[in-house]
Design a protein around this motif. Structure first.
Motif, PDB file in Angstrom:
ATOM      1  N   ALA A  35      43.125  48.805  51.404  1.00 30.06           N
ATOM      2  CA  ALA A  35      42.726  47.663  50.588  1.00 30.06           C
ATOM      3  C   ALA A  35      43.564  46.476  51.033  1.00 30.06           C
ATOM      4  O   ALA A  35      44.670  46.643  51.566  1.00 30.06           O
ATOM      5  CB  ALA A  35      42.949  47.938  49.098  1.00 30.06           C
ATOM      6  N   VAL A  36      43.031  45.275  50.802  1.00 35.09           N
ATOM      7  CA  VAL A  36      43.740  44.050  51.158  1.00 35.09           C
ATOM      8  C   VAL A  36      43.750  43.132  49.945  1.00 35.09           C
ATOM      9  O   VAL A  36      42.690  42.803  49.395  1.00 35.09           O
ATOM     10  CB  VAL A  36      43.082  43.338  52.360  1.00 35.09           C
ATOM     11  CG1 VAL A  36      43.756  42.002  52.623  1.00 35.09           C
ATOM     12  CG2 VAL A  36      43.151  44.216  53.608  1.00 35.09           C
ATOM     13  N   PRO A  45      38.244  47.419  49.721  1.00 37.43           N
ATOM     14  CA  PRO A  45      38.454  46.384  48.700  1.00 37.43           C
ATOM     15  C   PRO A  45      39.204  45.180  49.264  1.00 37.43           C
ATOM     16  O   PRO A  45      40.273  45.335  49.868  1.00 37.43           O
ATOM     17  CB  PRO A  45      39.295  47.109  47.639  1.00 37.43           C
ATOM     18  CG  PRO A  45      38.986  48.554  47.831  1.00 37.43           C
ATOM     19  CD  PRO A  45      38.780  48.732  49.300  1.00 37.43           C
ATOM     20  N   ILE A  46      38.604  44.009  49.089  1.00 39.64           N
ATOM     21  CA  ILE A  46      39.257  42.738  49.419  1.00 39.64           C
ATOM     22  C   ILE A  46      39.406  41.981  48.107  1.00 39.64           C
ATOM     23  O   ILE A  46      38.416  41.565  47.497  1.00 39.64           O
ATOM     24  CB  ILE A  46      38.428  41.903  50.416  1.00 39.64           C
ATOM     25  CG1 ILE A  46      38.071  42.731  51.658  1.00 39.64           C
ATOM     26  CG2 ILE A  46      39.189  40.637  50.794  1.00 39.64           C
ATOM     27  CD1 ILE A  46      39.250  43.155  52.487  1.00 39.64           C
ATOM     28  N   ASP A  72      29.636  39.539  48.544  1.00 36.97           N
ATOM     29  CA  ASP A  72      30.056  40.772  47.861  1.00 36.97           C
ATOM     30  C   ASP A  72      31.160  41.510  48.608  1.00 36.97           C
ATOM     31  O   ASP A  72      31.584  42.587  48.176  1.00 36.97           O
ATOM     32  CB  ASP A  72      28.859  41.714  47.687  1.00 36.97           C
ATOM     33  CG  ASP A  72      27.816  41.155  46.735  1.00 36.97           C
ATOM     34  OD1 ASP A  72      28.212  40.465  45.768  1.00 36.97           O
ATOM     35  OD2 ASP A  72      26.613  41.388  46.963  1.00 36.97           O
ATOM     36  N   LEU A  73      31.607  40.950  49.721  1.00 33.89           N
ATOM     37  CA  LEU A  73      32.664  41.613  50.485  1.00 33.89           C
ATOM     38  C   LEU A  73      34.023  41.503  49.809  1.00 33.89           C
ATOM     39  O   LEU A  73      34.954  42.217  50.172  1.00 33.89           O
ATOM     40  CB  LEU A  73      32.760  41.010  51.895  1.00 33.89           C
ATOM     41  CG  LEU A  73      31.545  41.216  52.805  1.00 33.89           C
ATOM     42  CD1 LEU A  73      31.771  40.520  54.145  1.00 33.89           C
ATOM     43  CD2 LEU A  73      31.268  42.698  53.016  1.00 33.89           C
ATOM     44  N   ALA A 116      39.907  47.292  40.044  1.00 33.11           N
ATOM     45  CA  ALA A 116      38.914  46.934  41.062  1.00 33.11           C
ATOM     46  C   ALA A 116      38.980  47.883  42.244  1.00 33.11           C
ATOM     47  O   ALA A 116      37.946  48.278  42.808  1.00 33.11           O
ATOM     48  CB  ALA A 116      39.137  45.496  41.526  1.00 33.11           C
ATOM     49  N   MET A 117      40.181  48.270  42.650  1.00 35.65           N
ATOM     50  CA  MET A 117      40.310  49.224  43.759  1.00 35.65           C
ATOM     51  C   MET A 117      39.725  50.571  43.380  1.00 35.65           C
ATOM     52  O   MET A 117      39.063  51.226  44.190  1.00 35.65           O
ATOM     53  CB  MET A 117      41.778  49.367  44.167  1.00 35.65           C
ATOM     54  CG  MET A 117      42.325  48.176  44.923  1.00 35.65           C
ATOM     55  SD  MET A 117      43.852  48.549  45.813  1.00 35.65           S
ATOM     56  CE  MET A 117      44.951  48.980  44.475  1.00 35.65           C
ATOM     57  N   ARG A 118      39.969  50.995  42.155  1.00 37.15           N
ATOM     58  CA  ARG A 118      39.442  52.301  41.712  1.00 37.15           C
ATOM     59  C   ARG A 118      37.917  52.299  41.655  1.00 37.15           C
ATOM     60  O   ARG A 118      37.268  53.298  41.951  1.00 37.15           O
ATOM     61  CB  ARG A 118      40.010  52.663  40.339  1.00 37.15           C
ATOM     62  CG  ARG A 118      41.473  53.080  40.353  1.00 37.15           C
ATOM     63  CD  ARG A 118      41.859  53.712  39.025  1.00 37.15           C
ATOM     64  NE  ARG A 118      41.676  52.799  37.905  1.00 37.15           N
ATOM     65  CZ  ARG A 118      42.622  51.987  37.435  1.00 37.15           C
ATOM     66  NH1 ARG A 118      43.821  51.973  38.007  1.00 37.15           N
ATOM     67  NH2 ARG A 118      42.378  51.187  36.405  1.00 37.15           N
ATOM     68  N   ASP A 119      37.336  51.153  41.246  1.00 33.85           N
ATOM     69  CA  ASP A 119      35.902  51.086  41.008  1.00 33.85           C
ATOM     70  C   ASP A 119      35.113  50.623  42.221  1.00 33.85           C
ATOM     71  O   ASP A 119      33.884  50.521  42.157  1.00 33.85           O
ATOM     72  CB  ASP A 119      35.611  50.127  39.842  1.00 33.85           C
ATOM     73  CG  ASP A 119      36.255  50.599  38.546  1.00 33.85           C
ATOM     74  OD1 ASP A 119      36.549  51.807  38.451  1.00 33.85           O
ATOM     75  OD2 ASP A 119      36.463  49.759  37.651  1.00 33.85           O
TER      76      ASP A 119
END
Length: 277
Positions: free
Chosen positions: A190-191, A220-221, A250-251, A264-267
């Motif tokens: 993730a970033v 995830p960005i 949506d990126l 957000a990372m989890r989802d």
């Protein structure tokens, strides 16, 4: 495949030959620069013609160290070197308004590191630029959680002295921006991108470009601070002009707090377009 062990080695290794060379008597011949072993001759290695070799060495050094330490994945944090810990420390009024992101980055790194500790610091290791501002906050949060952090410094005339919270054994120094940016993303899971300047924008857009063009798997960005990022970039205008696709919006996802970013990372859903839910 691993190389031969010392008992299997048929020829002296580089360290042994260097030690033998250093024990030689001083003569006009042995004192000549031409007599130095090539790998121990820094003047030779710094020649312009050796740039391809230096590029390879700069990529290999951190990569081999991270492999040796069993680090599988990272969470990368980008953000401004000038973001202060406290508003009163800001160089300019605009920076004072961004100072709270220091604590947000610190808390985000702390929470991520708690998940990293569950894997024995093999997964989700915090990786930042190793310098001041948001980079310091990232290293600090990881240290406060009892974990480690990777610092990828670069030689600059200002702003880029290593912060004191990074893990010394995982603090690296780069000459080439391109190799540094590649190293950031090679293990990224993730970033997280905090407000910053040209360097942060460069890192963000290279990441988005690699995902948009299919050169890197979606991940995830997270853009911290929707108000800041919408002032800096007119994202919708790019889509309306047709220079990016509407799906490219949506990126990434805007977040405000460390807890929101963790959720957000989890989802996150890495679908065909790399979109978020």
């Amino acid at each position: 495949m691993a190389g031969p062990s010392k008992t299997q080695r048929r020829f002296p290794d580089a360290a042994e030959d260097q030690a033998t060379w250093e024990r030689q008597l001083d003569t006009p011949q042995t004192l000549s620069p031409s007599y130095r072993l090539a790998f121990a001759d820094f003047d030779f290695l710094k020649r312009d013609e050796l740039r391809p070799v230096r590029l390879q060495l700069e990529l290999l050094k951190p990569e081999m160290e991270l492999q040796d330490r069993g680090i599988v994945s990272t969470v990368v944090i980008f953000g401004g070197a000038r973001i202060p810990e406290r508003p009163e420390d800001a160089r300019r009024p605009g920076l004072a308004k961004l100072a709270h992101y220091y604590e947000v980055a610190r808390e985000f790194a702390r929470l991520v590191t708690l998940t990293s500790l569950e894997s024995g610091c093999a997964e989700n290791v915090i990786c930042g630029g190793g310098g001041p501002g948001v980079m310091e906050a990232a290293s600090r949060g990881a240290a406060e959680a009892g974990g480690v952090s990777i610092g990828l410094n670069i030689v600059l005339p200002h702003e880029q002295a290593p912060n004191l919270y990074g893990t010394p054994e995982l603090s690296f120094n780069f000459h080439y921006f391109g190799i540094r940016k590649m190293t950031f993303l090679m293990r990224a899971k993730a970033v997280a991108v905090f407000p910053g300047g040209f360097g942060t924008l460069d890192e963000l857009f290279e990441t988005l470009t690699l995902i948009q063009t299919g050169r890197m798997e979606p991940m995830p960005i997270l853009l911290f601070g929707e108000e800041f990022w919408r002032r800096i970039v007119n994202w919708e205008a790019l889509a309306e002009a047709g220079t990016i696709s509407p799906a490219d919006l949506d990126l990434f996802r805007f977040v405000e707090t460390a807890e929101e970013a963790m959720a957000a990372m989890r989802d996150w859903r890495a679908g065909p377009e790399g979109a978020a839910d």
